[in-house]
Enzyme design. Structure first.
Site, PDB file in Angstrom:
ATOM      1  N   ASP A 170      -9.355   5.310  -4.488  1.00 29.38           N
ATOM      2  CA  ASP A 170      -8.311   5.392  -5.757  1.00 29.38           C
ATOM      3  C   ASP A 170      -7.992   4.313  -6.693  1.00 29.38           C
ATOM      4  OD1 ASP A 170      -6.000   7.428  -7.117  1.00 29.38           O
ATOM      5  OD2 ASP A 170      -4.607   6.793  -5.726  1.00 29.38           O
ATOM      6  N   TYR A 215      -5.396   2.302 -10.104  1.00 28.01           N
ATOM      7  CA  TYR A 215      -3.931   2.493 -10.394  1.00 28.01           C
ATOM      8  C   TYR A 215      -3.934   1.686 -11.610  1.00 28.01           C
ATOM      9  CZ  TYR A 215       1.034   0.813  -8.972  1.00 28.01           C
ATOM     10  OH  TYR A 215       1.830   0.618  -8.815  1.00 28.01           O
ATOM     11  N   HIS A 262       2.591   3.841 -15.054  1.00 24.68           N
ATOM     12  CA  HIS A 262       2.518   4.427 -14.561  1.00 24.68           C
ATOM     13  C   HIS A 262       2.510   2.940 -13.037  1.00 24.68           C
ATOM     14  CE1 HIS A 262       2.427   6.311 -10.377  1.00 24.68           C
ATOM     15  NE2 HIS A 262       1.491   5.317 -10.069  1.00 24.68           N
ATOM     16  N   ARG A 292      10.619  -2.443  -7.134  1.00 29.84           N
ATOM     17  CA  ARG A 292      10.355  -4.212  -7.067  1.00 29.84           C
ATOM     18  C   ARG A 292      11.809  -4.296  -7.969  1.00 29.84           C
ATOM     19  NH1 ARG A 292       5.527  -3.710  -6.497  1.00 29.84           N
ATOM     20  NH2 ARG A 292       4.641  -3.688  -8.522  1.00 29.84           N
ATOM     21  N   GLU A 339       0.507  13.031  -7.765  1.00 27.48           N
ATOM     22  CA  GLU A 339       0.055  12.139  -8.812  1.00 27.48           C
ATOM     23  C   GLU A 339      -1.353  13.214  -9.040  1.00 27.48           C
ATOM     24  OE1 GLU A 339      -1.212   8.637  -6.765  1.00 27.48           O
ATOM     25  OE2 GLU A 339       1.001   7.680  -6.579  1.00 27.48           O
ATOM     26  N   GLU A 385      -4.035  12.479 -11.588  1.00 26.31           N
ATOM     27  CA  GLU A 385      -4.903  11.658 -11.733  1.00 26.31           C
ATOM     28  C   GLU A 385      -6.237  12.996 -12.316  1.00 26.31           C
ATOM     29  OE1 GLU A 385      -5.634   8.719  -8.902  1.00 26.31           O
ATOM     30  OE2 GLU A 385      -3.841   9.685  -8.065  1.00 26.31           O
ATOM     31  N   ASP A 401      -3.323  13.851  -6.225  1.00 23.69           N
ATOM     32  CA  ASP A 401      -2.680  13.347  -4.884  1.00 23.69           C
ATOM     33  C   ASP A 401      -1.885  12.556  -4.609  1.00 23.69           C
ATOM     34  OD1 ASP A 401      -4.382  11.065  -2.860  1.00 23.69           O
ATOM     35  OD2 ASP A 401      -3.183   9.396  -4.314  1.00 23.69           O
ATOM     36  N   ARG A 450       6.585   9.449  -0.766  1.00 28.46           N
ATOM     37  CA  ARG A 450       6.896   8.428  -1.155  1.00 28.46           C
ATOM     38  C   ARG A 450       7.964   6.875  -0.062  1.00 28.46           C
ATOM     39  NH1 ARG A 450       3.243   7.609  -5.222  1.00 28.46           N
ATOM     40  NH2 ARG A 450       3.275   9.605  -6.551  1.00 28.46           N
ATOM     41  N   GLN A 469       5.363   6.177   2.358  1.00 33.00           N
ATOM     42  CA  GLN A 469       4.938   5.022   1.715  1.00 33.00           C
ATOM     43  C   GLN A 469       5.674   3.586   1.634  1.00 33.00           C
ATOM     44  OE1 GLN A 469       3.720   6.181  -1.820  1.00 33.00           O
ATOM     45  NE2 GLN A 469       2.536   4.387  -2.681  1.00 33.00           N
ATOM     46  N   TYR A 491       3.468   0.865   3.703  1.00 31.78           N
ATOM     47  CA  TYR A 491       2.761  -0.497   2.836  1.00 31.78           C
ATOM     48  C   TYR A 491       2.597  -1.624   2.931  1.00 31.78           C
ATOM     49  CZ  TYR A 491       5.445  -2.078  -1.028  1.00 31.78           C
ATOM     50  OH  TYR A 491       5.986  -2.615  -1.666  1.00 31.78           O
ATOM     51  N   LYS A 510      -0.491   8.999   1.712  1.00 30.05           N
ATOM     52  CA  LYS A 510      -1.513   9.920   1.140  1.00 30.05           C
ATOM     53  C   LYS A 510      -2.698  10.732   1.772  1.00 30.05           C
ATOM     54  CE  LYS A 510      -0.723   7.072  -2.012  1.00 30.05           C
ATOM     55  NZ  LYS A 510      -0.448   7.194  -4.069  1.00 30.05           N
ATOM     56  N   THR A 530      -5.797  15.440  -0.436  1.00 27.86           N
ATOM     57  CA  THR A 530      -5.836  15.196  -2.052  1.00 27.86           C
ATOM     58  C   THR A 530      -6.932  16.702  -2.063  1.00 27.86           C
ATOM     59  OG1 THR A 530      -6.456  13.034  -1.330  1.00 27.86           O
ATOM     60  CG2 THR A 530      -7.008  13.399  -3.201  1.00 27.86           C
ATOM     61  N   THR A 581      -2.657   7.909 -10.882  1.00 25.53           N
ATOM     62  CA  THR A 581      -1.700   8.550 -11.590  1.00 25.53           C
ATOM     63  C   THR A 581      -1.389   8.165 -13.013  1.00 25.53           C
ATOM     64  OG1 THR A 581      -0.273   8.337 -10.196  1.00 25.53           O
ATOM     65  CG2 THR A 581       0.830   8.831 -11.535  1.00 25.53           C
ATOM     66  N   GLU A 589       8.645   8.989 -11.212  1.00 30.29           N
ATOM     67  CA  GLU A 589       8.343   8.444 -12.079  1.00 30.29           C
ATOM     68  C   GLU A 589       9.575   9.497 -13.447  1.00 30.29           C
ATOM     69  OE1 GLU A 589       4.735   7.861 -12.535  1.00 30.29           O
ATOM     70  OE2 GLU A 589       5.051   6.584 -13.719  1.00 30.29           O
TER      71      GLU A 589
END
Lengths: 403, 403
Positions: A116, A118, A123, A132, A187, A189, A221, A225, A228, A232, A241, A245, A332, A346
């Site tokens: 996968d 990114y 995104h 962050r 997600e 994709e 996917d 959250r 995650q 992570y 995840k 999927t 995504t 988002e």
């Protein structure tokens, strides 16, 4: 133009011809090709000598056909086009057509490794801002390489498979607790299906993409959250995840997307030589995300910063090989507008801003019973569109009877 | 006691009986079981009716046998023990023995998903100290769950396969550059091979470990530290690991390790209920890492913080299924002493302290031509040891002719 009633001019005319695997009346799995709202039984067609692929079309998965390579893919496509457009073949072919409504579509290929990426700048920036907030939205490596990671190949399921809400650990002020995810997300994709394998130690350059990649599926996917955020660091997403999927049942050949290549966003800073694709093109696939009957987002794939050939070149530049059935997904797909984002993280800005659905309810993350349907189209020849099928999933509560 | 000459009392006596897949004189792949320095051809044995497994021993990989499950595994093991210990069978069995020196050992099973954990407290702490010197060595989640991630199943190779130095991006003060890895490392690990699959949505509890896991291999998870440092945020290691993962050719059945279970380190804080294994046991496997003929480290597997049953329970608690042939590895095995660390990153403290080899040379990371050999033994019945075979790899320069 196809003689199949009702198919000409639709997104599934003779210009598309996506492949899938189906069951009819509980029979063995068989390969089929979609035309309009019907499916041509290719097992039957090869058995009858109408199309020849060395028996690859008589397998219960697409893998043997995927392994044949582009010359054979082209020969079969040319022949199928003849069969479905030339009235001379109608009498022989028509008995092998089945209404889609009468078949069960299953996972079209056996998945090898699932990677996968990114690759949407929007995104990645949105996620950076949400998770962050005190740092620059993009990490320093992001514009130098297509960030990616391995997902779980064994839990890739076909559209329509129930998605059971995963349980796991999430952080609370009093320490981690265990339970059903409270921030279950999607997600949206696009996935690329590898046909021809490569050898370990032999990278696949950007200009050899079409030698190895057969076609495209839509991917959801599913992502927890809360799990995650806790798990992570430092090795990336894992249980958040790996529970499921979903992919669309139809693999659309790259050939059907020949009119969909468009200039990709300019890359600045310039990329390292192994990532330079000239011309630098992406695919103009237009996704649509439907949540319980309301279209909540229209993510534009054409705006992806990293292109599929760059992803494959990066994936293999260290000598990693690809196998028939490997799947790599884009990450995504999000455009610059809120209503173009491919995740609910988002769309609701981390759950802070609920979205209103047409049924009068509001949502932040997925509730049990919710259904998400992702579809896409691409520009095709002569003003028609190419349909990429549908990937749909309904959320079942943790502990629901599994399949 | 086995009648096979020279085998009794060795780490590969009748108490071990690991399974592998071999080729002899360029023939088809066949399943064999190791006894001393010989191999019993199980394809031949099942063909002759000496052992029966519904044809599973006549396959070119272990997967069909792995899928049979514990009652059948036990029945075959009991029968093989009879054949190799009872002189009455010697005349029938002896013609099916081949000297190991005469066969080529290949990858014993087709790998599904490959998961790599991070379960040594010493390793995780050392890596934290080296990479994040200003933070606590362990991240807040580490003692609450067995951190893990997905690796690349398609690049798992058998011991002896050349390891081509990967190229990739690494950070420099002037930005990223592309080239062969300059900090190529090993990770000495223990891998668990899944036999019986589980269903999506149905977690495997800690006490069902032995229903699903067939046995153990040694793993060297080759790692390019310079690529890893640049790429790993935020989704974890990718190209730094995916170029090759070597495994030993013999899958040692869990049954052969019955005497090797020992109390695992106490876990504080207490783990969540789904991770509670009572009794809390690990495996007393004693690894040895040889670098160009010098034993540089002896990592003790018994000290791993998270146990294999906890790893499997965690991997599936979100509903993720396992498939026959899935491999999950422990993560680097490191003990508290420097000469017990399972990576050269730790052994040379980030490359700052070279190690002296017996040939008079010094090393920090791997040079082209270097050979690393990892072996292990475990306590067996009646004071004998159980051999876990060997995983060996030699480094070839980037661009070397591949396999």
């Amino acid at each position: 133009m196809t003689w199949v009633p009702g198919a000409a001019g639709t997104p599934y005319g003779a210009h598309n011809l996506p492949y899938g695997v189906f069951r009819h009346d509980g029979d063995q799995r068989r390969i089929g090709v979609r035309i309009g709202d019907s499916l041509l039984d290719l097992d039957g067609a090869e058995a009858a000598g109408l199309v020849l692929a060395g028996g690859a079309l008589r397998a219960p998965t697409l893998n043997p056909f995927l392994a044949l390579g582009r010359p054979q893919w082209n020969a079969v496509r040319t022949r199928l086009t003849e069969l479905l457009t030339d009235q001379a073949h109608r009498a022989a072919v028509e008995p092998l057509l089945l209404p889609l409504a009468d078949v069960e579509l299953v996972l079209p290929f056996e998945v090898g490794d699932y990677v996968d990426f990114y690759s949407s700048e929007e995104h990645a920036s949105n996620v950076g801002r949400i998770f962050r907030p005190d740092e620059a939205p993009l990490l320093p490596n992001w514009k130098h390489l297509p960030i990616g990671y391995h997902g779980r190949g064994g839990t890739v399921v076909v559209s329509g498979t129930p998605v059971i809400r995963p349980s796991g650990q999430r952080a609370t002020p009093d320490g981690p607790v265990f339970g059903p995810s409270t921030r279950l997300d999607i997600e949206a994709e696009v996935g690329f299906v590898v046909g021809v394998p490569s050898e370990q130690g032999a990278p696949v350059p950007v200009d050899r993409f079409a030698d190895h990649v057969f076609g495209v599926v839509l991917v959801n996917d599913w992502s927890a959250r809360d799990l995650q955020a806790w798990e992570y660091r430092p090795l990336g997403p894992f249980l958040a995840k790996s529970f499921a999927t979903s992919v669309s049942p139809w693999v659309v050949p790259l050939d059907a997307l020949a009119d969909a290549w468009v200039p990709a966003p300019e890359q600045d800073p310039p990329v390292l030589p192994y990532l330079r694709d000239i011309p630098h093109l992406g695919l103009d696939l237009r996704l649509e995300v439907d949540w319980n009957g309301t279209v909540v987002s229209r993510p534009p794939f054409a705006g992806m910063y990293w292109t599929p050939p760059q992803q494959l070149a990066h994936l293999t530049v260290n000598g990693a090989s690809v196998r028939t059935g490997d799947l790599f997904a884009s990450g995504t797909v999000s455009g610059p507008a809120r209503a173009q984002t491919g995740s609910f993280l988002e769309l609701t800005w981390g759950g802070a801003e609920a979205v209103a659905l047409d049924d009068g309810t509001k949502r932040t993350f997925l509730e049990d019973g919710d259904t998400v349907t992702i579809t896409a189209t691409a520009p095709g020849p002569d003003g028609v569109t190419v349909g990429l099928g549908t990937v749909r999933g309904t959320i079942f509560p943790t502990g629901a009877p599994h399949r």
